[in-house]
Every structure is written in C-alpha cells, then in structure tokens.
Write a protein that holds these residues in place. Structure first.
Motif, PDB file in Angstrom:
ATOM      1  N   MET A 198      13.596  -1.822  52.309  1.00 29.26           N
ATOM      2  CA  MET A 198      15.040  -1.870  52.322  1.00 29.26           C
ATOM      3  C   MET A 198      15.481  -3.177  51.639  1.00 29.26           C
ATOM      4  N   TYR A 199      16.537  -3.093  50.864  1.00 32.32           N
ATOM      5  CA  TYR A 199      17.074  -4.288  50.221  1.00 32.32           C
ATOM      6  C   TYR A 199      18.573  -4.121  49.997  1.00 32.32           C
ATOM      7  N   LEU A 200      19.211  -5.211  49.627  1.00 29.26           N
ATOM      8  CA  LEU A 200      20.648  -5.200  49.357  1.00 29.26           C
ATOM      9  C   LEU A 200      20.887  -5.144  47.862  1.00 29.26           C
ATOM     10  N   LYS A 201      21.799  -4.300  47.468  1.00 27.49           N
ATOM     11  CA  LYS A 201      22.221  -4.223  46.073  1.00 27.49           C
ATOM     12  C   LYS A 201      23.641  -4.781  46.005  1.00 27.49           C
ATOM     13  N   THR A 202      23.869  -5.710  45.112  1.00 26.13           N
ATOM     14  CA  THR A 202      25.156  -6.383  44.986  1.00 26.13           C
ATOM     15  C   THR A 202      26.079  -5.628  44.041  1.00 26.13           C
ATOM     16  N   ASN A 203      27.330  -5.455  44.446  1.00 23.90           N
ATOM     17  CA  ASN A 203      28.348  -4.918  43.548  1.00 23.90           C
ATOM     18  C   ASN A 203      28.858  -6.111  42.736  1.00 23.90           C
ATOM     19  N   VAL A 204      28.207  -6.352  41.610  1.00 21.58           N
ATOM     20  CA  VAL A 204      28.451  -7.539  40.786  1.00 21.58           C
ATOM     21  C   VAL A 204      29.899  -7.588  40.284  1.00 21.58           C
ATOM     22  N   ASN A 205      30.435  -6.477  39.869  1.00 22.55           N
ATOM     23  CA  ASN A 205      31.809  -6.461  39.353  1.00 22.55           C
ATOM     24  C   ASN A 205      32.803  -6.886  40.426  1.00 22.55           C
TER      25      ASN A 205
ATOM     26  N   GLY B 195      23.672 -10.345  38.724  1.00 19.78           N
ATOM     27  CA  GLY B 195      22.888  -9.156  39.039  1.00 19.78           C
ATOM     28  C   GLY B 195      21.400  -9.331  38.797  1.00 19.78           C
ATOM     29  N   GLN B 196      20.956 -10.564  38.652  1.00 24.56           N
ATOM     30  CA  GLN B 196      19.533 -10.832  38.411  1.00 24.56           C
ATOM     31  C   GLN B 196      18.750 -10.974  39.705  1.00 24.56           C
ATOM     32  N   ARG B 197      19.454 -11.067  40.818  1.00 29.80           N
ATOM     33  CA  ARG B 197      18.806 -11.280  42.112  1.00 29.80           C
ATOM     34  C   ARG B 197      19.613 -10.591  43.191  1.00 29.80           C
ATOM     35  N   ASN B 198      18.915  -9.919  44.090  1.00 29.32           N
ATOM     36  CA  ASN B 198      19.563  -9.346  45.263  1.00 29.32           C
ATOM     37  C   ASN B 198      19.388 -10.324  46.411  1.00 29.32           C
ATOM     38  N   PRO B 199      20.450 -10.637  47.126  1.00 27.73           N
ATOM     39  CA  PRO B 199      20.349 -11.645  48.176  1.00 27.73           C
ATOM     40  C   PRO B 199      19.633 -11.118  49.416  1.00 27.73           C
ATOM     41  N   SER B 200      19.074 -12.050  50.165  1.00 25.64           N
ATOM     42  CA  SER B 200      18.539 -11.709  51.477  1.00 25.64           C
ATOM     43  C   SER B 200      19.729 -11.468  52.413  1.00 25.64           C
ATOM     44  N   ALA B 201      19.473 -10.907  53.560  1.00 26.05           N
ATOM     45  CA  ALA B 201      20.553 -10.658  54.525  1.00 26.05           C
ATOM     46  C   ALA B 201      21.268 -11.946  54.935  1.00 26.05           C
ATOM     47  N   PRO B 202      20.552 -13.049  55.215  1.00 26.13           N
ATOM     48  CA  PRO B 202      21.266 -14.283  55.572  1.00 26.13           C
ATOM     49  C   PRO B 202      22.149 -14.828  54.451  1.00 26.13           C
ATOM     50  N   VAL B 203      21.683 -14.719  53.216  1.00 28.02           N
ATOM     51  CA  VAL B 203      22.486 -15.188  52.075  1.00 28.02           C
ATOM     52  C   VAL B 203      23.702 -14.282  51.892  1.00 28.02           C
TER      53      VAL B 203
ATOM     54  N   LEU C  76      30.943  -5.632  49.040  1.00 25.55           N
ATOM     55  CA  LEU C  76      30.104  -6.379  48.101  1.00 25.55           C
ATOM     56  C   LEU C  76      28.661  -5.894  48.025  1.00 25.55           C
ATOM     57  N   PHE C  77      28.173  -5.285  49.100  1.00 22.03           N
ATOM     58  CA  PHE C  77      26.753  -4.954  49.154  1.00 22.03           C
ATOM     59  C   PHE C  77      26.514  -3.524  49.605  1.00 22.03           C
ATOM     60  N   GLU C  78      25.417  -2.973  49.106  1.00 21.02           N
ATOM     61  CA  GLU C  78      24.954  -1.651  49.512  1.00 21.02           C
ATOM     62  C   GLU C  78      23.528  -1.828  50.030  1.00 21.02           C
ATOM     63  N   ILE C  79      23.240  -1.235  51.178  1.00 25.92           N
ATOM     64  CA  ILE C  79      21.882  -1.270  51.707  1.00 25.92           C
ATOM     65  C   ILE C  79      21.130  -0.092  51.110  1.00 25.92           C
ATOM     66  N   VAL C  80      20.076  -0.394  50.370  1.00 23.06           N
ATOM     67  CA  VAL C  80      19.260   0.631  49.730  1.00 23.06           C
ATOM     68  C   VAL C  80      18.004   0.804  50.576  1.00 23.06           C
TER      69      VAL C  80
ATOM     70  N   THR D 196      11.714  -1.195  47.863  1.00 24.77           N
ATOM     71  CA  THR D 196      12.038  -2.617  47.747  1.00 24.77           C
ATOM     72  C   THR D 196      12.852  -2.787  46.472  1.00 24.77           C
ATOM     73  N   ALA D 197      13.310  -3.970  46.218  1.00 21.15           N
ATOM     74  CA  ALA D 197      14.083  -4.239  45.005  1.00 21.15           C
ATOM     75  C   ALA D 197      13.259  -4.002  43.748  1.00 21.15           C
ATOM     76  N   HIS D 198      11.925  -3.979  43.877  1.00 24.55           N
ATOM     77  CA  HIS D 198      11.051  -3.798  42.713  1.00 24.55           C
ATOM     78  C   HIS D 198      10.547  -2.375  42.583  1.00 24.55           C
ATOM     79  N   GLY D 199      11.080  -1.455  43.398  1.00 31.20           N
ATOM     80  CA  GLY D 199      10.728  -0.057  43.273  1.00 31.20           C
ATOM     81  C   GLY D 199       9.510   0.391  44.056  1.00 31.20           C
ATOM     82  N   CYS D 200       8.915  -0.500  44.829  1.00 32.44           N
ATOM     83  CA  CYS D 200       7.734  -0.136  45.617  1.00 32.44           C
ATOM     84  C   CYS D 200       8.158   0.471  46.943  1.00 32.44           C
ATOM     85  N   LEU D 201       7.482   1.509  47.356  1.00 30.61           N
ATOM     86  CA  LEU D 201       7.782   2.133  48.640  1.00 30.61           C
ATOM     87  C   LEU D 201       7.286   1.236  49.761  1.00 30.61           C
ATOM     88  N   ARG D 202       8.039   1.234  50.844  1.00 30.55           N
ATOM     89  CA  ARG D 202       7.634   0.482  52.032  1.00 30.55           C
ATOM     90  C   ARG D 202       7.408   1.419  53.169  1.00 30.55           C
TER      91      ARG D 202
END
Length: 78
Positions: free
Chosen positions: A1-8, A41-49, A64-68, A72-78
């Motif tokens: 799971m990771y956060l995706k930022t709505n950069v716009n 959009g080069q980095r997805n923040p951690s939850a605390p950030v 601002l954020f979507e929980i994916v 992971t942010a790199h496409g690997c299954l967890r």
C-alpha cells in the motif's frame, strides 16, 4: 500500500496560499528536497509526511492523496 499524490491539486493549493516550495517545506516541517519531489510527483510521501502536508495546508487528506492498495510504489506486490 502506498500514497499517490494529486500533484496538480497540491501545486494549485500552494499557489493559492502564496507558498513557494521552500516556504511550504518550512511550514510543513519537511525537508526542501522532499517537498520538491512530492510537488513534482517524483516521490510519494510516507503517511507521517502526508499528515504534515495536510495539516500545514489546512486541507483534507482525500483532496491531496489517494491510498493505492495491492502494490508498492514500485509496482511490486505485497
């Protein structure tokens, strides 16, 4: 799971509040490099950030954020 930022939305909010990336980093209490990478959009923040960003900009998390789930942010299954 990771956060995706709505950069716009993030950059529009910074503009509306009159914040530069540097001043945004200071207000949010995060590093300037981190702020720049999240805004570009080069980095997805951690939850605390993400929490610091939301609090500093006085906005809601979902604007601002979507929980994916499932990858992971790199496409690997967890």
């Amino acid at each position: 799971m990771y956060l995706k930022t709505n950069v716009n939305t993030l950059n529009e909010l910074l503009f509306r509040k009159g914040l530069t990336k540097r001043s945004f980093a200071q207000v949010a209490g995060i590093g300037q490099v981190t702020a720049l990478q999240v805004c570009n959009g080069q980095r997805n923040p951690s939850a605390p950030v993400a929490k610091k960003i939301v609090d500093a900009l006085q906005t809601d998390f979902d604007s601002l954020f979507e929980i994916v789930k499932g990858e992971t942010a790199h496409g690997c299954l967890r």
